[in-house]
Design a protein around this motif. Structure first.
Motif, short mmCIF file in Angstrom:
data_model
loop_
_atom_site.label_atom_id
_atom_site.label_comp_id
_atom_site.label_asym_id
_atom_site.label_seq_id
_atom_site.Cartn_x
_atom_site.Cartn_y
_atom_site.Cartn_z
N MET A 1 190.05 80.86 58.56
CA MET A 1 190.98 80.02 57.82
C MET A 1 190.76 80.25 56.32
SD MET A 1 193.45 77.79 58.25
CE MET A 1 193.33 77.25 59.93
N GLN A 2 191.83 80.22 55.56
CA GLN A 2 191.76 80.41 54.12
C GLN A 2 191.13 79.20 53.42
OE1 GLN A 2 193.01 83.03 51.82
NE2 GLN A 2 192.43 84.03 53.73
N ALA A 3 190.50 79.47 52.29
CA ALA A 3 189.91 78.40 51.49
C ALA A 3 189.93 78.78 50.02
CB ALA A 3 188.48 78.11 51.94
N SER A 4 189.91 77.76 49.20
CA SER A 4 189.78 77.90 47.76
C SER A 4 188.67 76.95 47.34
CB SER A 4 191.10 77.54 47.08
OG SER A 4 190.99 77.67 45.68
N ILE A 5 187.71 77.46 46.59
CA ILE A 5 186.56 76.65 46.18
C ILE A 5 186.43 76.71 44.67
CG2 ILE A 5 184.04 76.39 46.28
CD1 ILE A 5 184.13 77.66 49.06
N ALA A 6 186.36 75.55 44.04
CA ALA A 6 186.07 75.47 42.61
C ALA A 6 184.60 75.08 42.48
CB ALA A 6 186.96 74.43 41.95
N LEU A 7 183.83 75.91 41.81
CA LEU A 7 182.39 75.70 41.68
C LEU A 7 182.00 75.58 40.22
CD1 LEU A 7 179.46 75.68 42.74
CD2 LEU A 7 179.54 78.19 42.68
N GLN A 8 181.30 74.50 39.92
CA GLN A 8 180.74 74.30 38.58
C GLN A 8 179.25 74.10 38.76
OE1 GLN A 8 181.50 70.48 36.69
NE2 GLN A 8 181.83 71.52 34.74
N ILE A 9 178.47 74.99 38.17
CA ILE A 9 177.00 74.91 38.23
C ILE A 9 176.51 74.31 36.92
CG2 ILE A 9 174.86 76.27 38.20
CD1 ILE A 9 176.05 76.23 40.96
N LEU A 10 175.73 73.23 37.02
CA LEU A 10 175.18 72.57 35.84
C LEU A 10 173.67 72.51 35.96
CD1 LEU A 10 177.74 69.64 35.76
CD2 LEU A 10 177.72 71.65 34.26
N PRO A 11 172.96 73.46 35.33
CA PRO A 11 171.50 73.39 35.31
C PRO A 11 171.06 72.18 34.49
CG PRO A 11 172.31 75.56 34.66
CD PRO A 11 173.48 74.64 34.65
N LEU A 12 170.22 71.34 35.07
CA LEU A 12 169.82 70.11 34.39
C LEU A 12 168.47 70.19 33.71
CD1 LEU A 12 171.10 67.49 37.00
CD2 LEU A 12 172.26 68.37 34.98
N SER A 13 167.77 71.29 33.88
CA SER A 13 166.46 71.45 33.24
C SER A 13 166.63 71.74 31.76
CB SER A 13 165.68 72.59 33.90
OG SER A 13 165.49 72.32 35.26
N ASN A 14 165.79 71.14 30.94
CA ASN A 14 165.85 71.35 29.50
C ASN A 14 165.02 72.54 29.03
OD1 ASN A 14 167.55 69.16 28.94
ND2 ASN A 14 165.83 67.75 29.02
N ASP A 15 164.12 73.02 29.86
CA ASP A 15 163.19 74.05 29.42
C ASP A 15 163.66 75.48 29.73
OD1 ASP A 15 162.93 73.60 32.11
OD2 ASP A 15 160.77 73.92 32.15
N VAL A 16 164.94 75.67 30.06
CA VAL A 16 165.49 77.00 30.30
C VAL A 16 166.84 77.13 29.58
CG1 VAL A 16 164.41 77.26 32.57
CG2 VAL A 16 166.71 76.30 32.40
N ASN A 17 167.26 78.37 29.41
CA ASN A 17 168.57 78.62 28.82
C ASN A 17 169.62 78.39 29.91
OD1 ASN A 17 170.99 79.73 27.89
ND2 ASN A 17 169.90 81.23 26.62
N ARG A 18 170.34 77.31 29.83
CA ARG A 18 171.31 76.94 30.86
C ARG A 18 172.41 77.98 31.01
NH1 ARG A 18 171.88 70.61 29.19
NH2 ARG A 18 169.65 70.28 29.01
N LEU A 19 172.86 78.52 29.89
CA LEU A 19 173.93 79.51 29.94
C LEU A 19 173.48 80.77 30.69
CD1 LEU A 19 176.80 80.14 29.19
CD2 LEU A 19 176.00 80.96 26.97
N THR A 20 172.24 81.15 30.55
CA THR A 20 171.72 82.30 31.28
C THR A 20 171.79 82.08 32.78
OG1 THR A 20 170.25 82.88 29.46
CG2 THR A 20 169.70 83.78 31.62
N VAL A 21 171.47 80.88 33.23
CA VAL A 21 171.54 80.55 34.66
C VAL A 21 172.98 80.66 35.14
CG1 VAL A 21 171.17 78.76 36.39
CG2 VAL A 21 169.52 79.06 34.52
#
Length: 96
Positions: free
Chosen positions: A1-21
């Motif tokens: 069956m077909q699907a469409s998924i919208a995914l937003q990843i939000l790294p919550l750790s402050n000690d890493v570069n979130r954009l890199t993740v």
């Protein structure tokens, strides 16, 4: 069956570069066998449910290897979906 998924990843750790993740997750997704569109707030995946669901799991787990806390905001449309192309055909890409 077909699907469409919208995914937003939000790294919550402050000690890493979130954009890199986030960029690592997008790079992983770009290598997968599906249609995909990256937007400023989320990445939209489109394809067969049986293909997409394991990819979704792997993407979230990949982010989790980089940080100690990840929030994944996921929206799923399953069944007879409107394709990405159908949703965007009336709206030309914005000029730079």
């Amino acid at each position: 069956m077909q699907a469409s998924i919208a995914l937003q990843i939000l790294p919550l750790s402050n000690d890493v570069n979130r954009l890199t993740v986030i960029e690592e997750v997008i790079e992983f997704l770009q290598k997968q066998p599906m249609k995909m569109v990256v937007t400023p707030f989320e990445t939209v995946l489109e394809g067969e449910w049986e293909t997409l669901f394991p990819i979704l799991q792997q993407a979230i787990e990949l982010a989790g290897t980089q940080v100690d806390n990840v929030f994944a905001n996921v929206k799923i449309n399953y069944g007879k979906i409107l394709s990405i192309d159908e949703k965007l055909e009336k709206y030309p890409a914005a000029a730079d």
